[in-house]
Design a protein around this motif. Structure first.
Motif, PDB file in Angstrom:
ATOM      1  N   ARG A   1       0.809  -1.210   0.000  1.00  0.00           N
ATOM      2  CA  ARG A   1       0.000   0.000   0.000  1.00  0.00           C
ATOM      3  C   ARG A   1       0.841   1.258   0.000  1.00  0.00           C
ATOM      4  N   THR A   2       0.293   2.310  -0.574  1.00  0.00           N
ATOM      5  CA  THR A   2       0.792   3.660  -0.345  1.00  0.00           C
ATOM      6  C   THR A   2      -0.171   4.290   0.641  1.00  0.00           C
ATOM      7  N   ILE A   3       0.341   4.704   1.787  1.00  0.00           N
ATOM      8  CA  ILE A   3      -0.507   5.189   2.876  1.00  0.00           C
ATOM      9  C   ILE A   3      -0.289   6.680   3.069  1.00  0.00           C
ATOM     10  N   ILE A   4      -1.334   7.455   2.908  1.00  0.00           N
ATOM     11  CA  ILE A   4      -1.218   8.880   3.204  1.00  0.00           C
ATOM     12  C   ILE A   4      -1.235   9.042   4.719  1.00  0.00           C
ATOM     13  N   SER A   5      -0.248   9.753   5.239  1.00  0.00           N
ATOM     14  CA  SER A   5      -0.105   9.862   6.686  1.00  0.00           C
ATOM     15  C   SER A   5      -1.239  10.684   7.297  1.00  0.00           C
ATOM     16  N   PRO A   6      -1.849  10.200   8.385  1.00  0.00           N
ATOM     17  CA  PRO A   6      -2.863  10.992   9.089  1.00  0.00           C
ATOM     18  C   PRO A   6      -2.328  12.326   9.597  1.00  0.00           C
ATOM     19  N   SER A   7      -0.994  12.436   9.709  1.00  0.00           N
ATOM     20  CA  SER A   7      -0.409  13.694  10.191  1.00  0.00           C
ATOM     21  C   SER A   7      -0.721  14.856   9.244  1.00  0.00           C
ATOM     22  N   ASN A   8      -1.024  14.551   7.977  1.00  0.00           N
ATOM     23  CA  ASN A   8      -1.408  15.603   7.040  1.00  0.00           C
ATOM     24  C   ASN A   8      -2.693  16.303   7.455  1.00  0.00           C
ATOM     25  N   PHE A   9      -3.481  15.609   8.273  1.00  0.00           N
ATOM     26  CA  PHE A   9      -4.790  16.124   8.670  1.00  0.00           C
ATOM     27  C   PHE A   9      -4.836  16.443  10.159  1.00  0.00           C
ATOM     28  N   GLY A  10      -3.635  16.571  10.762  1.00  0.00           N
ATOM     29  CA  GLY A  10      -3.564  16.905  12.176  1.00  0.00           C
ATOM     30  C   GLY A  10      -3.913  15.756  13.098  1.00  0.00           C
ATOM     31  N   GLU A  11      -3.831  14.513  12.584  1.00  0.00           N
ATOM     32  CA  GLU A  11      -4.178  13.343  13.374  1.00  0.00           C
ATOM     33  C   GLU A  11      -2.922  12.520  13.685  1.00  0.00           C
ATOM     34  N   LYS A  12      -3.000  11.692  14.705  1.00  0.00           N
ATOM     35  CA  LYS A  12      -1.861  10.855  15.073  1.00  0.00           C
ATOM     36  C   LYS A  12      -1.635   9.757  14.044  1.00  0.00           C
ATOM     37  N   ASP A  13      -0.372   9.492  13.784  1.00  0.00           N
ATOM     38  CA  ASP A  13       0.033   8.469  12.828  1.00  0.00           C
ATOM     39  C   ASP A  13       0.751   7.372  13.611  1.00  0.00           C
ATOM     40  N   PRO A  14       0.218   6.145  13.644  1.00  0.00           N
ATOM     41  CA  PRO A  14       0.857   5.091  14.439  1.00  0.00           C
ATOM     42  C   PRO A  14       2.253   4.726  13.953  1.00  0.00           C
ATOM     43  N   ILE A  15       2.521   4.900  12.669  1.00  0.00           N
ATOM     44  CA  ILE A  15       3.855   4.581  12.159  1.00  0.00           C
ATOM     45  C   ILE A  15       4.865   5.611  12.658  1.00  0.00           C
ATOM     46  N   ILE A  16       4.477   6.876  12.669  1.00  0.00           N
ATOM     47  CA  ILE A  16       5.345   7.925  13.210  1.00  0.00           C
ATOM     48  C   ILE A  16       5.563   7.714  14.704  1.00  0.00           C
ATOM     49  N   GLU A  17       4.497   7.365  15.420  1.00  0.00           N
ATOM     50  CA  GLU A  17       4.608   7.115  16.856  1.00  0.00           C
ATOM     51  C   GLU A  17       5.588   5.976  17.133  1.00  0.00           C
ATOM     52  N   PHE A  18       5.491   4.917  16.344  1.00  0.00           N
ATOM     53  CA  PHE A  18       6.386   3.777  16.510  1.00  0.00           C
ATOM     54  C   PHE A  18       7.824   4.171  16.193  1.00  0.00           C
ATOM     55  N   SER A  19       7.998   4.982  15.148  1.00  0.00           N
ATOM     56  CA  SER A  19       9.332   5.453  14.773  1.00  0.00           C
ATOM     57  C   SER A  19       9.964   6.258  15.912  1.00  0.00           C
ATOM     58  N   LYS A  20       9.175   7.067  16.591  1.00  0.00           N
ATOM     59  CA  LYS A  20       9.681   7.860  17.710  1.00  0.00           C
ATOM     60  C   LYS A  20      10.155   6.952  18.841  1.00  0.00           C
TER      61      LYS A  20
END
Length: 249
Positions: free
Chosen positions: A65-84
């Motif tokens: 999949r190509t996943i548009i990040s929820p962060s674009n819409f001011g929402e939490k992104d679980p992949i970004i959270e995991f990366s942190k």
């Protein structure tokens, strides 16, 4: 009977569930440079008149999949959270995985292609290198706002192929036209171009936090995937704990 409303309803019913447009509609809404020359005019954005460039972030390679990040819409992104969480450790492998998981920026801008004005405003999607070139031109006091509808500039796009770049990709060079010109001399056309523009966020299906979390869990632990009755994938629960990725990743 309002045939326009009927057609709009038909298009909505025909669109894939969960958002996004059909491939042929998307193709009509985008422009991509091909090898050769093109004359392009950037148009003020309907969605942000002060900035024609829309930065959007996507995750690539998490499954197919190509996943548009929820962060674009001011929402939490679980992949970004995991990366942190991965970056909180001192493990080099975790840092490598964190970098791989970071969303990648793509930039979208509304354009008119000279000679193809009948196709209306389309979106040009590009990466960091082209973006930097365009920002540099805008910052140049001798060029300035090249999207100005009365005194802007067309852009000459010259694209070469892999045989020239030495890579598998094309590469485009951008040069501003020497003379300033109006976007169009037809007021009706101008109004249409300024008001009828594709929304770059409308072409990607938006997944929920839990769906994206599930995709990531399945990608990290493919051997633990199981199938529920009905064929749906039911991956393991994931509690954002840093871990060393499988060797195959």
């Amino acid at each position: 009977m309002n045939l326009d409303l009927i057609q709009n309803k038909l298009n909505a019913l025909s669109a894939p569930k969960g958002g996004g447009m059909k491939n042929n509609e998307k193709a009509l809404s985008f422009w991509k440079p091909t090898v050769g020359k093109a004359l392009v005019r950037f148009v003020p954005s309907k969605y942000n008149p002060e900035n024609p460039f829309r930065e959007l972030y996507f995750h690539y390679g998490i499954g197919k999949r190509t996943i548009i990040s929820p962060s674009n819409f001011g929402e939490k992104d679980p992949i970004i959270e995991f990366s942190k969480e991965l970056r909180k450790t001192k493990e080099p492998e975790n840092w490598k995985l964190a970098k791989k998981l970071e969303p990648k920026m793509r930039v979208f801008a509304p354009v008119i292609i000279r000679g193809e004005e009948d196709k209306g405003v389309r979106l040009w999607e590009f990466g960091k290198e082209v973006y930097q070139s365009l920002l540099s031109l805008a910052a140049d006091e001798d060029i300035g706002d090249f999207t100005d509808i009365m005194e802007g500039r067309d852009m000459k796009i010259e694209t070469v192929g892999p045989e020239t770049t030495g890579t598998e990709y094309n590469k485009s060079r951008i040069m501003p036209a020497l003379k300033t010109t109006s976007l169009t001399n037809d007021n009706d056309v101008l109004e249409k171009w300024l008001e009828t523009q594709p929304d770059p966020t409308s072409f990607s299906k938006r997944y929920t936090f839990e769906e994206i979390k599930q995709f990531l869990a399945e990608w990290l632990n493919p051997e633990e995937e199981t199938k529920e009755e009905g064929g749906l994938m039911d991956g393991p629960a994931m509690d954002f704990e840093p871990q060393t990725p499988p060797a195959s990743k």
